[in-house]
Enzyme design. Structure first.
Site, PDB file in Angstrom:
ATOM      1  N   PRO A  56       0.786  -1.228   0.000  1.00 52.21           N
ATOM      2  CA  PRO A  56       0.000   0.000   0.000  1.00 52.21           C
ATOM      3  C   PRO A  56       0.820   1.281   0.000  1.00 52.21           C
ATOM      4  O   PRO A  56       1.846   1.369   0.669  1.00 52.21           O
ATOM      5  CB  PRO A  56      -0.827  -0.107   1.289  1.00 52.21           C
ATOM      6  CG  PRO A  56      -0.124  -1.117   2.130  1.00 52.21           C
ATOM      7  CD  PRO A  56       0.524  -2.066   1.167  1.00 52.21           C
ATOM      8  N   ASN A  57       0.322   2.211  -0.770  1.00 52.03           N
ATOM      9  CA  ASN A  57       0.862   3.579  -0.894  1.00 52.03           C
ATOM     10  C   ASN A  57       2.170   3.668  -1.679  1.00 52.03           C
ATOM     11  O   ASN A  57       2.643   4.760  -1.962  1.00 52.03           O
ATOM     12  CB  ASN A  57       1.020   4.248   0.485  1.00 52.03           C
ATOM     13  CG  ASN A  57      -0.295   4.289   1.228  1.00 52.03           C
ATOM     14  OD1 ASN A  57      -1.276   4.794   0.689  1.00 52.03           O
ATOM     15  ND2 ASN A  57      -0.351   3.733   2.414  1.00 52.03           N
TER      16      ASN A  57
ATOM     17  N   ARG B  77       4.952  10.792  -2.891  1.00 54.08           N
ATOM     18  CA  ARG B  77       4.608  10.562  -1.485  1.00 54.08           C
ATOM     19  C   ARG B  77       5.804  10.896  -0.590  1.00 54.08           C
ATOM     20  O   ARG B  77       6.873  10.288  -0.739  1.00 54.08           O
ATOM     21  CB  ARG B  77       4.261   9.084  -1.332  1.00 54.08           C
ATOM     22  CG  ARG B  77       4.094   8.614   0.070  1.00 54.08           C
ATOM     23  CD  ARG B  77       4.137   7.090   0.148  1.00 54.08           C
ATOM     24  NE  ARG B  77       3.902   6.691   1.506  1.00 54.08           N
ATOM     25  CZ  ARG B  77       4.160   5.491   1.997  1.00 54.08           C
ATOM     26  NH1 ARG B  77       4.653   4.555   1.220  1.00 54.08           N
ATOM     27  NH2 ARG B  77       3.933   5.224   3.256  1.00 54.08           N
TER      28      ARG B  77
ATOM     29  N   HIS C 261      12.784  -2.567   2.592  1.00 52.88           N
ATOM     30  CA  HIS C 261      12.226  -1.258   2.943  1.00 52.88           C
ATOM     31  C   HIS C 261      13.119  -0.153   2.402  1.00 52.88           C
ATOM     32  O   HIS C 261      14.352  -0.265   2.451  1.00 52.88           O
ATOM     33  CB  HIS C 261      12.059  -1.099   4.457  1.00 52.88           C
ATOM     34  CG  HIS C 261      11.068  -2.063   5.003  1.00 52.88           C
ATOM     35  ND1 HIS C 261       9.714  -1.920   4.804  1.00 52.88           N
ATOM     36  CD2 HIS C 261      11.236  -3.219   5.677  1.00 52.88           C
ATOM     37  CE1 HIS C 261       9.093  -2.950   5.363  1.00 52.88           C
ATOM     38  NE2 HIS C 261       9.983  -3.754   5.896  1.00 52.88           N
TER      39      HIS C 261
HETATM   40  C1  DQA Z   1       8.161   1.306   4.082  1.00 57.13           C
HETATM   41  C2  DQA Z   1       8.182   1.571   5.585  1.00 57.13           C
HETATM   42  C3  DQA Z   1       6.812   1.368   6.184  1.00 57.13           C
HETATM   43  O1  DQA Z   1       6.834   1.639   7.578  1.00 57.13           O
HETATM   44  C4  DQA Z   1       5.824   2.317   5.543  1.00 57.13           C
HETATM   45  O2  DQA Z   1       4.522   2.087   6.034  1.00 57.13           O
HETATM   46  C5  DQA Z   1       5.838   2.242   4.052  1.00 57.13           C
HETATM   47  C6  DQA Z   1       7.132   2.162   3.378  1.00 57.13           C
HETATM   48  C7  DQA Z   1       9.535   1.586   3.432  1.00 57.13           C
HETATM   49  O3  DQA Z   1       9.770   1.075   2.345  1.00 57.13           O
HETATM   50  O4  DQA Z   1      10.338   2.339   3.985  1.00 57.13           O
HETATM   51  O5  DQA Z   1       4.817   2.334   3.398  1.00 57.13           O
HETATM   52  O6  DQA Z   1       7.867  -0.070   3.865  1.00 57.13           O
END
Ligand code: DQA
Length: 138
Positions: free
Chosen positions: A10-11, A18, A98
């Site tokens: 998500p996102n 973003r 991440h």
């Molecule tokens: C993320 C870290 C997560 O905590 C956050 O909710 C994301 C992006 C990262 O790639 O740094 O959406 O996964």
């Protein structure tokens, strides 16, 4: 040719717009093109969804035939036992990725339900985290 799927949760479809101070200004689609050029020996595929169940369906779909999965489950990392169970259910090795260093951020980002189910984790190198994770399949 090794088949590797990158899954973004998500996102992450909003990368580039973003919170650019945290996630950078490049779209994932643009970065994916550079990854394909950098790793011509792999058949790379990309999937993104904002829906938890669709991420699980995709893990099931490729998880017995692909050679590797990179997953950045976004905030589901910190909430989803169901995604962790899906990773445990398949035979394809999964690397948790991440972009940001989750350990230098809010405390709720310090725990991942996925890490223990994954082969390894790469955290905090910006988009380069994906490239470092792919190196491990060479
Ligand atoms: C993320 C870290 C997560 O905590 C956050 O909710 C994301 C992006 C990262 O790639 O740094 O959406 O996964």
């Amino acid at each position: 040719m090794k088949k590797i799927l990158i899954i973004n949760g998500p996102n992450l479809n909003l990368l580039g717009k973003r919170e650019p101070e945290v996630y950078g200004t490049l779209t994932f689609e643009a970065y994916f093109e550079t990854l394909k050029l950098k790793f011509p020996e792999f058949q790379l595929e990309y999937y993104q969804s904002n829906v938890e169940g669709l991420l699980i369906d995709k893990i099931h779909e490729v998880g017995f035939s692909f050679d590797g999965i990179l997953i950045n489950a976004g905030a589901y990392t910190h909430t989803s036992i169901a995604i962790a169970d899906a990773i445990r259910a398949i035979t394809t090795p999964v690397i948790e990725v991440h972009i940001s260093n989750v350990f230098s951020r809010e405390e709720f980002r310090h725990h991942s339900f996925l890490s223990a189910a994954c082969k390894a984790c790469i955290v905090g190198f910006g988009l380069h985290s994906y490239s470092l994770a792919l190196e491990s399949f060479r």
